[in-house]
Write an enzyme that holds these catalytic residues in place. Structure first.
Site, PDB file in Angstrom:
ATOM      1  N   HIS A  55      -3.625  -4.974   0.431  1.00  0.00           N
ATOM      2  CA  HIS A  55      -3.057  -5.532   1.673  1.00  0.00           C
ATOM      3  C   HIS A  55      -3.112  -7.063   1.636  1.00  0.00           C
ATOM      4  CE1 HIS A  55      -2.558  -1.801   3.985  1.00  0.00           C
ATOM      5  NE2 HIS A  55      -3.571  -1.378   3.259  1.00  0.00           N
ATOM      6  N   CYS A 101       0.838  -1.205   0.000  1.00  0.00           N
ATOM      7  CA  CYS A 101       0.000   0.000   0.000  1.00  0.00           C
ATOM      8  C   CYS A 101       0.877   1.261   0.000  1.00  0.00           C
ATOM      9  CB  CYS A 101      -0.999  -0.050   1.155  1.00  0.00           C
ATOM     10  SG  CYS A 101      -2.460   0.927   0.794  1.00  0.00           S
ATOM     11  N   GLU A 159      -1.585  -9.122   3.361  1.00  0.00           N
ATOM     12  CA  GLU A 159      -1.460  -9.734   4.695  1.00  0.00           C
ATOM     13  C   GLU A 159      -2.808 -10.201   5.255  1.00  0.00           C
ATOM     14  OE1 GLU A 159      -0.980  -6.559   3.957  1.00  0.00           O
ATOM     15  OE2 GLU A 159      -1.475  -5.182   5.591  1.00  0.00           O
TER      16      GLU A 159
HETATM   17  N1  GLN Z   1      -1.979   6.617   2.837  1.00  0.00           N
HETATM   18  C1  GLN Z   1      -2.062   5.903   1.607  1.00  0.00           C
HETATM   19  C2  GLN Z   1      -3.422   6.038   0.953  1.00  0.00           C
HETATM   20  O1  GLN Z   1      -4.384   6.394   1.591  1.00  0.00           O
HETATM   21  C3  GLN Z   1      -1.742   4.444   1.827  1.00  0.00           C
HETATM   22  C4  GLN Z   1      -2.747   3.733   2.677  1.00  0.00           C
HETATM   23  C5  GLN Z   1      -2.256   2.442   3.271  1.00  0.00           C
HETATM   24  O2  GLN Z   1      -1.057   2.171   3.284  1.00  0.00           O
HETATM   25  N2  GLN Z   1      -3.150   1.644   3.804  1.00  0.00           N
HETATM   26  O3  GLN Z   1      -3.552   5.804  -0.221  1.00  0.00           O
END
Ligand code: GLN
Length: 535
Positions: A506, A380, A508
């Site tokens: 994600h 992310c 995970e």
């Molecule tokens: N802050 C970034 C976004 O909102 C990444 C979010 C995250 O890593 N979950 O796109």
């Protein structure tokens, strides 16, 4: 349908979620279908707006619900797919009751905690787990908390309605060891059970968290004071090696057997072998490797809970003990020599995150991994960082950034998603939950997944800016995963690097001890390769 209610006593952080998940696993080992639920007494609608340093990670379900990290344990320990129906907070209950009041559903009546709030809680329990044999409901918080009272009252009423053979109460409690006195103490447990009895709940089983084994005398004493048969006093010793030891540990204390007997469930033979295999593999790994986790929350492991678990699963799959060295992103910002930080490290993992703190250090870590051909896995924000680093140091856009960090940046290689631009509310408004991703041939991603299409869970507001796609591609970036509907970059990787992969989602959240997530597993496999090539 049978119902199991799990409460906690004496202190928080007892591992109730793990106990609940392990019980779910044990019942599944006996061929039963389980439905897991978590009720949290706080007033937030969900934990999505809470700081991870207070509450731990926000676990995202495939339907996009932002939930407590215990739901992650449930999905890792059992095969149940969870949705918003498996998670409830006081905030949601009150929001629903107040909405009904405005709609006139209670016209003429005074709206009260009993029965309106308690009825709402009961409906959620009755309405869950159509396909299950057993519903396991864990109540967050500690017995005696004021905010937990409506939940306990609802459970008391439910048990009465359901009858004794259909409802079971398990109380997870602490038996502290007083070092100065050299003994275990049962008094806090007695008192917390007394608190439950005050409300009208008599627990059927007492699960005792303890750092040393409980003697037979101690079991007798707990049995006597808590009014349960001595066989229903279950010892839950602190785990030495891994949380995945817990199902076996509770099985050897006969927890699953006692639960089945009390609920008059068929006692099929237990197939616990898969859990034994997992523990064997964790206890006797053939190899060891070390990776660096570039973190912002340093002392709270729970802030990256599922990432740690997915790493452990990849270790199981690769017959390897993975040591995770936490590296402070902010320290990387100031360091002269990054080499010192990465000495002995064979892989760099950059997890998700929000906000500008530590970002420059994270960018330096990505650069180090790219230039030194160290396996890099960006999740992310970790993918977005990889894009920013590439734009700055390969394309020469020195002030490239994400508009999250610098809204007016000259080179917004990461920008806010179009449909996020008019969002003003914070809670539940990100791009959340499961979306499809098409994988591109001849890439590291497809090699890891061995599939053409995958579904992964998301939680973000920003995305890779497609205006830069051609330029990135012509300089060695491969966009190996694309959301087919919106042509959105889901995975990017480097062509001329052994393993440098960034993902907008994600992974995970979908990793399990018996089936490590393919990208995590492949990352660790390449970490091992890198390690042996250096040796
Ligand atoms: N802050 C970034 C976004 O909102 C990444 C979010 C995250 O890593 N979950 O796109």
């Amino acid at each position: 349908m049978k119902y199991i209610f799990i409460t906690g006593g004496v202190v928080s952080s007892l591992g109730k979620g793990l106990t609940s998940g392990s019980l779910g696993a044990l019942l599944e080992c006996r061929g039963l279908r389980v439905c897991m639920q978590k009720f949290d007494p706080y007033l937030n609608i969900d934990p999505g707006t809470m700081n991870p340093s207070q509450h731990g990670e926000v676990y995202v379900l495939s339907d996009g619900s932002e939930t407590d990290l215990d739901l992650g344990h449930y999905e890792r320990f059992t095969s149940s797919e969870l949705s918003k129906r498996n998670t409830l907070t006081s905030g949601q209950i009150y929001a629903s009751v107040l909405q009904k009041e405005r709609n006139g559903d209670y016209l003429g009546k005074t709206v009260q905690v009993i029965p309106h709030v308690t009825n709402e809680i009961k409906e959620r329990i009755y309405g869950s787990g159509e396909d299950a044999d057993v519903v396991i409901t864990e109540i967050g918080g500690t017995t005696g908390d004021i905010e937990g009272l409506p939940f306990l009252e609802a459970l008391r009423q439910l048990a009465l309605e359901l009858g004794h053979e259909n409802a079971l109460f398990i109380h997870v409690t602490l038996i502290p060891f007083l070092r100065a006195a050299g003994e275990l103490k049962t008094k806090p447990t007695q008192q917390s059970v007394a608190k439950l009895r005050e409300i009208g709940i008599q627990p059927d089983i007492i699960v005792c968290r303890t750092e040393i084994p409980i003697s037979d005398d101690m079991r007798q004493k707990i049995s006597l004071f808590c009014n349960v048969p001595v066989t229903s006093v279950i010892e839950e010793l602190d785990l030495k090696v891994s949380i995945y030891e817990l199902p076996y540990l509770l099985h050897s204390e006969k927890l699953d057997e006692i639960v089945c007997q009390k609920l008059q469930l068929p006692l099929h033979e237990s197939n616990i072998a898969p859990w034994e295999t997992i523990v064997e593999k964790i206890k006797f790994p053939k190899k060891t490797c070390t990776i660096g986790l570039i973190a912002k929350y340093l002392d709270v492991k729970d802030a990256y809970k599922s990432v740690y678990e997915a790493i452990a699963h990849s270790g199981i799959q690769n017959d390897c003990k993975v040591i995770v060295e936490v590296i402070d992103a902010e320290e990387l910002e100031l360091a002269d020599d990054l080499g010192e930080f990465f000495e002995g490290i064979s892989g760099i993992l950059l997890p998700g995150g929000f906000g500008i703190r530590g970002v420059e250090g994270k960018i330096r870590a990505a650069q180090f991994a790219r230039e030194h051909h160290i396996p890099y896995f960006g999740i992310c924000l970790g993918m977005q960082i990889a894009a920013i680093e590439f734009a700055r140091n390969v394309l020469g856009y020195t002030d490239a950034n994400s508009t999250e960090m610098v809204p007016e940046t000259t080179y917004p290689v990461i920008r806010m998603m179009f449909d996020q631009r008019h969002v003003t509310q914070k809670g539940g408004t990100m791009r959340l939950g499961s979306y499809p991703c098409k994988l591109i041939e001849n890439t590291k991603a497809i090699a890891a997944y061995q599939a053409n299409y995958v579904n992964e869970r998301h939680r973000h507001r920003y995305e890779f800016n497609n205006d830069y796609r051609d330029e990135f591609e012509s300089h060695g970036v491969v966009f190996s995963g694309i959301n087919p509907e919106h042509n959105l970059v889901e995975i990017l990787e480097l062509r001329d690097h052994p393993w440098f992969v960034g993902v907008q989602f994600h992974p995970e959240f979908q990793s399990k001890p018996r089936r490590a997530h393919p990208l995590f597993a492949d990352f660790i496999a390449h970490v091992l390769e890198y390690q042996s090539s250096r040796a």
